[in-house]
Every structure is written in C-alpha cells, then in structure tokens.
Design an enzyme around this catalytic site. Structure first.
Site, PDB file in Angstrom:
ATOM      1  N   ASP A  13      -7.716 -29.803  24.725  1.00 15.19           N
ATOM      2  CA  ASP A  13      -8.795 -30.287  25.596  1.00 15.19           C
ATOM      3  C   ASP A  13      -9.721 -29.166  26.068  1.00 15.19           C
ATOM      4  O   ASP A  13     -10.272 -29.223  27.172  1.00 15.19           O
ATOM      5  CB  ASP A  13      -8.224 -31.035  26.815  1.00 15.19           C
ATOM      6  CG  ASP A  13      -7.306 -32.165  26.400  1.00 15.19           C
ATOM      7  OD1 ASP A  13      -7.591 -32.791  25.361  1.00 15.19           O
ATOM      8  OD2 ASP A  13      -6.301 -32.408  27.090  1.00 15.19           O
ATOM      9  N   LYS A  16     -13.232 -28.737  22.218  1.00 15.96           N
ATOM     10  CA  LYS A  16     -13.433 -28.514  20.778  1.00 15.96           C
ATOM     11  C   LYS A  16     -14.468 -29.477  20.232  1.00 15.96           C
ATOM     12  O   LYS A  16     -15.312 -29.111  19.422  1.00 15.96           O
ATOM     13  CB  LYS A  16     -12.110 -28.711  20.017  1.00 15.96           C
ATOM     14  CG  LYS A  16     -11.042 -27.712  20.389  1.00 15.96           C
ATOM     15  CD  LYS A  16      -9.733 -27.996  19.670  1.00 15.96           C
ATOM     16  CE  LYS A  16      -9.029 -29.258  20.118  1.00 15.96           C
ATOM     17  NZ  LYS A  16      -8.540 -29.247  21.503  1.00 15.96           N
ATOM     18  N   GLY A  40      -8.118 -36.276  21.555  1.00 16.70           N
ATOM     19  CA  GLY A  40      -9.235 -36.976  22.195  1.00 16.70           C
ATOM     20  C   GLY A  40     -10.353 -35.972  22.339  1.00 16.70           C
ATOM     21  O   GLY A  40     -10.254 -35.036  23.124  1.00 16.70           O
ATOM     22  N   HIS A  41     -11.390 -36.110  21.509  1.00 19.86           N
ATOM     23  CA  HIS A  41     -12.493 -35.135  21.507  1.00 19.86           C
ATOM     24  C   HIS A  41     -13.753 -35.802  22.056  1.00 19.86           C
ATOM     25  O   HIS A  41     -14.174 -36.834  21.558  1.00 19.86           O
ATOM     26  CB  HIS A  41     -12.734 -34.618  20.086  1.00 19.86           C
ATOM     27  CG  HIS A  41     -11.547 -33.873  19.528  1.00 19.86           C
ATOM     28  ND1 HIS A  41     -11.477 -33.411  18.247  1.00 19.86           N
ATOM     29  CD2 HIS A  41     -10.380 -33.505  20.120  1.00 19.86           C
ATOM     30  CE1 HIS A  41     -10.319 -32.789  18.058  1.00 19.86           C
ATOM     31  NE2 HIS A  41      -9.626 -32.850  19.179  1.00 19.86           N
ATOM     32  N   GLN A 223      -5.499 -30.679  18.841  1.00 21.99           N
ATOM     33  CA  GLN A 223      -4.437 -30.029  19.629  1.00 21.99           C
ATOM     34  C   GLN A 223      -4.813 -28.539  19.773  1.00 21.99           C
ATOM     35  O   GLN A 223      -5.977 -28.210  19.764  1.00 21.99           O
ATOM     36  CB  GLN A 223      -3.055 -30.213  18.997  1.00 21.99           C
ATOM     37  CG  GLN A 223      -2.518 -31.628  19.111  1.00 21.99           C
ATOM     38  CD  GLN A 223      -3.161 -32.611  18.166  1.00 21.99           C
ATOM     39  OE1 GLN A 223      -3.179 -32.417  16.977  1.00 21.99           O
ATOM     40  NE2 GLN A 223      -3.683 -33.700  18.686  1.00 21.99           N
TER      41      GLN A 223
HETATM   42  P1  GDP Z   1     -11.218 -31.456  23.163  1.00 16.62           P
HETATM   43  O1  GDP Z   1      -9.991 -32.298  23.026  1.00 16.62           O
HETATM   44  O2  GDP Z   1     -10.924 -29.995  22.990  1.00 16.62           O
HETATM   45  O3  GDP Z   1     -12.352 -31.902  22.297  1.00 16.62           O
HETATM   46  O4  GDP Z   1     -11.687 -31.619  24.683  1.00 16.62           O
HETATM   47  P2  GDP Z   1     -11.757 -32.993  25.537  1.00 16.62           P
HETATM   48  O5  GDP Z   1     -12.904 -33.777  25.084  1.00 16.62           O
HETATM   49  O6  GDP Z   1     -10.433 -33.654  25.573  1.00 16.62           O
HETATM   50  O7  GDP Z   1     -11.963 -32.409  26.998  1.00 16.62           O
HETATM   51  C1  GDP Z   1     -13.013 -31.562  27.306  1.00 16.62           C
HETATM   52  C2  GDP Z   1     -13.806 -32.193  28.459  1.00 16.62           C
HETATM   53  O8  GDP Z   1     -14.676 -31.213  28.990  1.00 16.62           O
HETATM   54  C3  GDP Z   1     -14.717 -33.328  28.029  1.00 16.62           C
HETATM   55  O9  GDP Z   1     -14.834 -34.231  29.073  1.00 16.62           O
HETATM   56  C4  GDP Z   1     -16.050 -32.619  27.751  1.00 16.62           C
HETATM   57  O10 GDP Z   1     -17.162 -33.488  27.881  1.00 16.62           O
HETATM   58  C5  GDP Z   1     -16.035 -31.601  28.847  1.00 16.62           C
HETATM   59  N1  GDP Z   1     -16.749 -30.343  28.572  1.00 16.62           N
HETATM   60  C6  GDP Z   1     -16.808 -29.628  27.416  1.00 16.62           C
HETATM   61  N2  GDP Z   1     -17.471 -28.473  27.626  1.00 16.62           N
HETATM   62  C7  GDP Z   1     -17.834 -28.457  28.929  1.00 16.62           C
HETATM   63  C8  GDP Z   1     -18.515 -27.486  29.753  1.00 16.62           C
HETATM   64  O11 GDP Z   1     -18.913 -26.410  29.335  1.00 16.62           O
HETATM   65  N3  GDP Z   1     -18.679 -27.830  31.074  1.00 16.62           N
HETATM   66  C9  GDP Z   1     -18.225 -29.012  31.589  1.00 16.62           C
HETATM   67  N4  GDP Z   1     -18.412 -29.249  32.874  1.00 16.62           N
HETATM   68  N5  GDP Z   1     -17.582 -29.928  30.837  1.00 16.62           N
HETATM   69  C10 GDP Z   1     -17.387 -29.626  29.532  1.00 16.62           C
HETATM   70  P1  IMO Z   2      -6.855 -32.507  21.739  1.00  9.81           P
HETATM   71  O1  IMO Z   2      -7.184 -32.441  20.274  1.00  9.81           O
HETATM   72  C1  IMO Z   2      -3.914 -31.989  24.903  1.00  9.81           C
HETATM   73  C2  IMO Z   2       0.264 -32.890  23.915  1.00  9.81           C
HETATM   74  C3  IMO Z   2       0.863 -34.074  24.634  1.00  9.81           C
HETATM   75  C4  IMO Z   2       2.298 -33.592  24.759  1.00  9.81           C
HETATM   76  C5  IMO Z   2       2.526 -32.886  23.427  1.00  9.81           C
HETATM   77  C6  IMO Z   2       3.200 -33.732  22.367  1.00  9.81           C
HETATM   78  O2  IMO Z   2      -7.584 -33.557  22.476  1.00  9.81           O
HETATM   79  O3  IMO Z   2      -6.948 -31.154  22.363  1.00  9.81           O
HETATM   80  P2  IMO Z   2       2.342 -35.733  20.834  1.00  9.81           P
HETATM   81  O4  IMO Z   2       1.822 -37.085  21.200  1.00  9.81           O
HETATM   82  O5  IMO Z   2       1.404 -34.910  20.030  1.00  9.81           O
HETATM   83  O6  IMO Z   2       3.698 -35.776  20.220  1.00  9.81           O
HETATM   84  O7  IMO Z   2       2.553 -34.990  22.260  1.00  9.81           O
HETATM   85  O8  IMO Z   2       1.238 -32.497  22.962  1.00  9.81           O
HETATM   86  N1  IMO Z   2      -1.000 -33.179  23.174  1.00  9.81           N
HETATM   87  C7  IMO Z   2      -2.204 -32.816  23.603  1.00  9.81           C
HETATM   88  N2  IMO Z   2      -2.598 -32.239  24.770  1.00  9.81           N
HETATM   89  N3  IMO Z   2      -4.819 -32.261  23.943  1.00  9.81           N
HETATM   90  C8  IMO Z   2      -4.451 -32.819  22.763  1.00  9.81           C
HETATM   91  O9  IMO Z   2      -5.315 -32.985  21.740  1.00  9.81           O
HETATM   92  C9  IMO Z   2      -3.095 -33.152  22.565  1.00  9.81           C
HETATM   93  N4  IMO Z   2      -2.402 -33.721  21.561  1.00  9.81           N
HETATM   94  C10 IMO Z   2      -1.116 -33.720  21.942  1.00  9.81           C
HETATM   95  O10 IMO Z   2       0.273 -34.281  25.887  1.00  9.81           O
HETATM   96  O11 IMO Z   2       2.392 -32.636  25.771  1.00  9.81           O
HETATM   97 MG    MG Z   3      -8.872 -33.666  24.073  1.00  6.51          MG
END
Ligand code: GDP
Ligand code: IMO
Ligand code: MG
Length: 424
Positions: A13, A16, A40-41, A223
């Site tokens: 998270d 990416k 979840g991206h 991840q």
């Molecule tokens: P990912 O799984 O690595 O793609 O990240 P997620 O989407 O799960 O979580 C990142 C969160 O941070 C999302 O809600 C993005 O919209 C938000 N985000 C990404 N870059 C920035 C930033 O530079 N500033 C802020 N405030 N939010 C950001």
């Molecule tokens: P993105 O791509 C954050 C974590 C789960 C748990 C562990 C194992 O959005 O960064 P699983 O369901 O994969 O067997 O769970 O890995 N986990 C993540 N945490 N971001 C993710 O993906 C994750 N994908 C799995 O919360 O701790």
């Molecule tokens: Mg994510």
C-alpha cells in the site's frame, strides 16, 4: 527497451498503483506477475478514483497492453466483476491478456483461507481471505487448476473431479466446513471460462516480442518486499515473491530484459494484518497519520497500522530488489505532525546495533528501533511540483532518507492524484 519494475518497499500500500499509472503514460505494456486480488491499487485521475485488484494499473490508457503473467493467482468471479466495473465506467479491457499458465483461485481456496485463519486463533496471519495462500499451495503441490483448464470445459471438469473430492474431505473432516457440490462448481466455472477465453494468450511470448520490438514495458509489483515469502517477516507474509526477481519467473522473461528497478515507499510506514512492526505508533500521532493519510485497506477496508519511516526496512528492500531508485509517497501526510522521527538502526537484545533487517521473527522481536529526529513542516505541499518548491525541512528529510537508505529518491508524492508528483 526499457523495461522497468515497480515494487513495494515496505509492507504494501505504498502507492504503487499511482506510480505505475504515472509511468504507464510512457509505457506501451504493463505486466502483473504475482499475487492476486489480495492487492488493492488506487489510481486517482482528476478526482476519479479507480481501485484495481488484479487488472494492471495501465488499463486506464486505452492503447496500453495489459498483461497478467503465469505467476498470478486469478479468482475468475472477482476478476469478471472488476472487468465489468471498468467497462461500466467506459474503460476498455480489450487490450488485456492472461497467461494460460496462471493459477485459478477456486471457491475451496477461499473457504480454506478463512478456516485455517480461524484454526490459528490468536496466531492468525490476518490474510485478506481471498484464498491466496491455499491457491499457491495447490500450485506447488502440482494439483492447481490453471487458466487454460478454466477455458476448456472437458479439462476443467476432470481437474475439478480430481481435486474437488479431496478438498471436500479436508473441509468437512478436518475443519467441519461445508462441502461443495462439484457439478455446480464445474457448471459455474465453465461459464467464467467462456467469458474469459478471449483474454488468454502467452504472456511470456507477448512480453518478449514487445521488448524485441523496442516497446517500453512496466512490471507492476503487488504486495511488497516485507511480505515476500522468503525475505519478508515470515510467517506474516503473503505466499508469492513480490520482489523484483519474482517478476522474471512470474512473467517468463530473463533478468537481462530489466533496465530499471524502482521501489515505492511511503514517507512513514504502514502495515495491514498481523506481524512485527518495530516503528509502530500506538498513540495520537499514529492515529493522526491514519486519519490524515486515509490509511484504511483498499481491499478489506481494515485500518492500517501506522509508524515512523524505518530506514532499516527500506535499506533491506534496496538490497534484495537491487533498486535503482525510490519513489517516496505521501510526504504531504506528515504535514503538521511536529518533529518527525526516522528509524536509523535496531538495538539487538545483546546491545549490539544493526542496520540490516533481521532474517527471523525471533531476532526481530527483541529489536528496539533507534531514532533520529528530523524537523517537521506545517506548509501545504500538495501543490509543489519541483523539489526546490518544497520547504527546506522537507528537502532535508528526503535527502536524509536518501542517505540512510543508500538509494536515490527519484519521485516524491505530495497527494493522491496522478499530477501530484515531484520528479527529480
Ligand atoms: P498500492 O497498493 O501500493 O497501490 O497503494 P494503495 O492504493 O493500497 O494505497 C495508497 C493510498 O495512498 C491510496 O489511497 C492512494 O490514492 C494514496 N496516495 C498515493 N500517493 C499519495 C500521496 O503522495 N499523497 C497522498 N496523500 N495519498 C497518496
Ligand atoms: P498491495 O498490492 C498490504 C497482507 C495481508 C496479510 C498478508 C497475507 O495493495 O500493496 P494474503 O491474503 O496475501 O495471504 O495475506 O499479506 N497483504 C497486503 N498488505 N497490501 C497488499 O497488497 C497486500 N496483499 C497482502 O494483509 O498481512
Ligand atoms: Mg494496496
């Protein structure tokens, strides 16, 4: 050429999706090579929010080829609803391809994920309950059902019969769960196969050909490093290899294709799910980071645990991924927090100090983070587009992270939108 990898450098998270979306504007091909819909991206474009789980973040560009490689585990039911929700919003999925070797997440994988977590009680991993671990278990036990099988009814029926009876036995006799009507599962999955058949293609070949034709390729990591099955905080990890090296085996390309590896991190640290977290903040500052940064899981909605930036973790990530550069997101979230802290090393139980991330949970659990303080900032930085526009204290913070992590910081995120990025 070039072929870039984007990987998570903490516990996931890190933003990416946003970085891939920005870089995808300059790429012709975007590839996912591991994981499943546990990811979840988030991509934000002009206030429009897209939450992608399995479909590569390049999908928002109509001409970008989006590929799902052999190393992925694909839940067809969830995948189809992701396809539908994009199509409903006017996003075409015609340029999407799935490798015939990709593993299929079956309903028993999802049930077994929940049952085994329940069985572990307080020692649960805190998985996303998407069936990821059980699907990879079957892959490595060599009884998995693959994309090709899903799209060939006779093969699918045979494979479901071969594996489904055993799954039913395990579910009912070991866990006291509910058995599946295998005929009904077969009928349901044949329909998914019909829907997805046109997406099937050899992703290894497509990626190789694209590279030979001089196209720009982005590999989208899901991840993150600390969730890697070997180099993460085992057993509190996922069941795949989110490292840069995982991209090659998960796509079916050689490592010589890769020209640049970018690690994504936040300006602080978060983690969702259980497991060690040395710089975790169980206080008001941690709550503030969670609320200001909107730190709630994109996939499960769970509140994310929050803490200070840990340079030991990111240095580990620089090493195991061979990072060429870092993207540091969410610097804006640190606004108004007062003095900031950066973890520069760990004090071990024997009093020694390490800058290397300990390989085992046992060693890690005795570690105490060593902090250095950094000046905070109160200015709104969300409109900054150059490094020089950032307040001096922000510039200093970034330069210090660069020194500690031993890696150039090439991008800085100052907000969730595609446009809110500083490139250096
Ligand atoms: P990912 O799984 O690595 O793609 O990240 P997620 O989407 O799960 O979580 C990142 C969160 O941070 C999302 O809600 C993005 O919209 C938000 N985000 C990404 N870059 C920035 C930033 O530079 N500033 C802020 N405030 N939010 C950001
Ligand atoms: P993105 O791509 C954050 C974590 C789960 C748990 C562990 C194992 O959005 O960064 P699983 O369901 O994969 O067997 O769970 O890995 N986990 C993540 N945490 N971001 C993710 O993906 C994750 N994908 C799995 O919360 O701790
Ligand atoms: Mg994510």
């Amino acid at each position: 050429m070039p072929a870039n990898i984007v990987v998570g450098s903490q516990w996931g998270d890190e933003g990416k999706g946003k970085i891939i979306d920005i870089l995808a504007s300059r790429a012709e091909v975007v590839v996912r090579s591991q994981g499943g819909n546990n990811a979840g991206h988030t991509v934000v474009n002009n206030g429009e929010v897209y939450k992608l789980h399995l479909i590569p973040s390049g999908i928002l560009y109509p001409d970008t080829l989006c590929l799902i490689g052999a190393g992925v585990v694909l839940d067809p039911k969830d995948f189809i609803s992701e396809l539908d929700s994009l199509e409903t919003r006017g996003i075409s999925t015609k340029n999407l391809k799935i490798d015939p070797r990709a593993q299929i997440v079956m309903p028993w994988h999802i049930q077994l994920d929940g049952l085994s977590e329940k069985f572990r009680g307080n020692s649960d991993i805190g998985t996303t309950k998407r069936g990821i671990g059980p699907a990879y278990m079957d892959k490595y036990e060599r009884c998995g059902i693959r994309m090709y099988d899903l799209c060939h009814p006779d093969v699918l029926a045979e494979k479901i019969k071969a594996t489904g009876n055993l799954k039913n036995k395990i579910i009912t006799a070991v866990y006291g769960g509910e058995a599946y009507d295998l005929d009904a599962v077969t009928a349901e999955y044949i329909e998914y196969g019909k829907r997805l058949a046109s997406y099937m293609d050899d992703v290894s070949v497509l990626t190789y050909e694209a590279d030979k034709a001089g196209k720009t390729i982005m590999f989208e990591g899901a991840q993150a490093t600390l969730l890697d099955i070997d180099f993460g905080t085992y057993p509190y990890v996922t069941s795949s290899h989110p490292l840069s090296a995982g991209v090659c085996v998960g796509t079916g390309v050689g490592p010589r294709m890769i020209t640049n590896i970018i690690g994504v991190a936040k300006a602080y640290t978060t983690r969702v799910g259980k497991g060690p977290f040395p710089t975790e903040l169980d206080d008001e500052i941690g709550d503030k980071i969670r609320n200001v940064g909107g730190e709630f899981g994109t996939t499960t909605g769970r509140p994310r645990r929050t803490g200070w930036f840990d340079a030991v973790i990111v240095r580990h990530s620089v090493r195991v991924n061979g990072l060429d550069g870092l993207a540091i997101n969410k610097l804006d979230t640190l606004c108004g927090l007062g003095t900031l802290k950066i973890c520069v090393g760990y004090k071990m139980p024997d009093g020694s100090i390490t800058k290397n991330f300990p390989p085992t949970l046992e060693e890690l659990s005795g570690c105490e983070p060593i902090y250095e303080e950094a000046e905070g900032f109160t200015e709104d930085i969300t409109g900054c587009r150059t490094f020089e526009e950032l307040p001096a204290s922000c510039q200093k913070y970034i330069k210090r992270l660069e020194e500690l992590c031993e890696c150039k910081i090439a991008m800085i995120g100052v907000g969730p939108d595609r446009s809110q990025i500083i490139e250096r």
